[in-house]
Design an enzyme around this catalytic site. Structure first.
Site, short mmCIF file in Angstrom:
data_model
loop_
_atom_site.label_atom_id
_atom_site.label_comp_id
_atom_site.label_asym_id
_atom_site.label_seq_id
_atom_site.Cartn_x
_atom_site.Cartn_y
_atom_site.Cartn_z
N LYS A 8 6.79 7.28 3.36
CA LYS A 8 7.79 6.41 3.96
C LYS A 8 9.15 7.11 3.93
CE LYS A 8 9.81 5.37 -0.17
NZ LYS A 8 11.18 5.78 -0.57
N ASP A 132 7.67 0.57 -5.49
CA ASP A 132 7.42 0.93 -4.09
C ASP A 132 5.99 0.65 -3.65
OD1 ASP A 132 10.02 1.78 -3.85
OD2 ASP A 132 9.55 3.92 -3.81
#
Length: 270
Positions: A8, A132
Site C-alpha cells: 500500500k 495496518d
C-alpha cells in the site's frame, strides 16, 4: 494454496496525538498497490515456516504469518501447515508488506480450513497482529483512523495512472520514525484534499513523517525532487518511510535516473 499479498501507499498521513496505550491517533488514506509477495500455505504433518527472496530479519516465530497461524490455531485447533513466503516487498519501507503477509495468511487459512470467518471477523483478528493489518483484508482505498485500524472506504480511483516506487535500501523502524515527529492538528481536512485534482495535492497533502525524515536523509529529498522533475503530479514518502513514490499520468523514462543497489525501483500501472 497460494496467494499474492500486495502492498500500500499512504496518501496523506497525519499523526494527531499519542494515546494512553502508547499508540498514536492517525488519519491517512491507504491505497492498495499491486506489488506482490508470494505466500503458499499447505497442510502438513508438522508446522514449518520458510522464506525466500529478500532476507527477513529477526526471529521467525515473530513473523506475522506465523502469528496469524497461531491465532487461528488457538481458536479453532487447525492442523499443522507448511508456509513458504517469498519476499519481494522491502521491509521497513512504509509499504506495509509484513502487515499484508499477516492479513493474507488469515484469509488463506480461513479458506483452506473452511472456518467461515466473515470480513469483519478477519479484520478483528488482523487487528491483533498490527495496526495496518486490517486494511489488507479488503485492500480497497480506505481512510484509516484510530491507531490505523478503524477503516472507512473512500471513493478514490487512480486507475490509468502510473505509480513509481523508489526505495534505496534505507530501513526505518516505526519507533524511530515516531521519535522524529511531534503530533499536531492538520490545517486541512484530509478528505477535502483528496477530492481536489491530484496536482493540487502538492501544496496541502502531507505525510507528517516526511519532513523530519528528509532532513535526516537528504537522499530522500533528492528522490522526491527527481520525481517531480520527471513529471510526477504528486510525490511523497509513504508510511513511516523510507519508500518514495510519484504519481504520473503516463510512465516516465527512468533510464539512469536512480541508483538502486539494496532497494528497489518499481513502475506500477494502476
Amino acid at each position: 494454496m497460494i496467494s499474492f499479498p500486495i502492498c500500500k501507499i499512504n496518501l496523506g498521513l497525519h499523526i494527531l496525538s499519542k494515546r494512553k496505550d502508547g499508540f498514536h491517533e492517525i488519519n491517512s488514506l491507504m491505497y492498495p498497490v499491486p506489488v506482490k509477495d508470494v505466500l503458499e500455505i499447505v497442510p502438513a504433518e508438522k508446522f514449518q515456516f520458510e522464506s525466500g527472496g529478500l532476507a527477513i530479519p529477526g526471529d521467525k516465530s515473530k513473523n506475522l504469518v506465523v502469528r496469524a497461524y497461531e491465532i487461528l490455531k488457538d481458536e479453532f485447533d487447525i492442523p499443522p501447515v507448511s508456509i513458504y513466503l517469498y519476499k519481494n516487498i522491502p521491509m521497513g519501507g512504509g509499504l506495509g508488506g509484513g502487515s499484508s503477509n499477516g492479513a493474507y495468511a488469515l484469509k488463506v487459512l480461513n479458506e483452506l480450513f473452511l472456518l467461515g470467518l466473515s470480513t469483519e471477523d478477519l479484520k478483528n483478528r488482523a487487528a491483533k497482529l498490527g495496526s495496518d493489518c486490517p486494511f489488507f483484508i479488503e485492500a480497497i482505498p480506505q481512510i484509516a483512523t484510530g491507531k490505523g485500524d478503524k477503516l472507512t472506504p473512500f471513493d478514490l480511483d487512480l486507475k490509468g495512472k502510473t505509480l513509481v516506487l523508489v526505495n534505496v535500501g534505507l530501513h526505518f523502524s516505526t519507533a524511530d520514525a515516531y521519535g522524529r515527529i511531534n503530533p499536531k492538528t492538520p490545517i486541512y481536512l484530509l478528505e477535502d484534499i483528496l477530492n481536489e485534482p491530484i496536482p493540487n495535492w502538492k501544496e496541502t497533502l502531507e505525510n507528517d513523517f516526511e519532513e523530519p525524515s528528509l532532513m535526516a536523509f537528504p537522499e530522500l529529498k533528492s528522490i522526491k525532487a527527481k520525481l517531480y522533475d520527471l513529471g510526477a503530479s504528486y510525490a511523497a514518502m509513504t508510511g513511516s518511510g523510507s519508500t518514495m513514490f510519484g504519481i504520473f499520468d503516463s510512465a516516465p523514462d527512468l533510464e539512469g535516473q536512480f541508483e538502486i543497489q539494496d532497494g528497489f525501483l518499481e513502475v506500477v500501472e494502476l
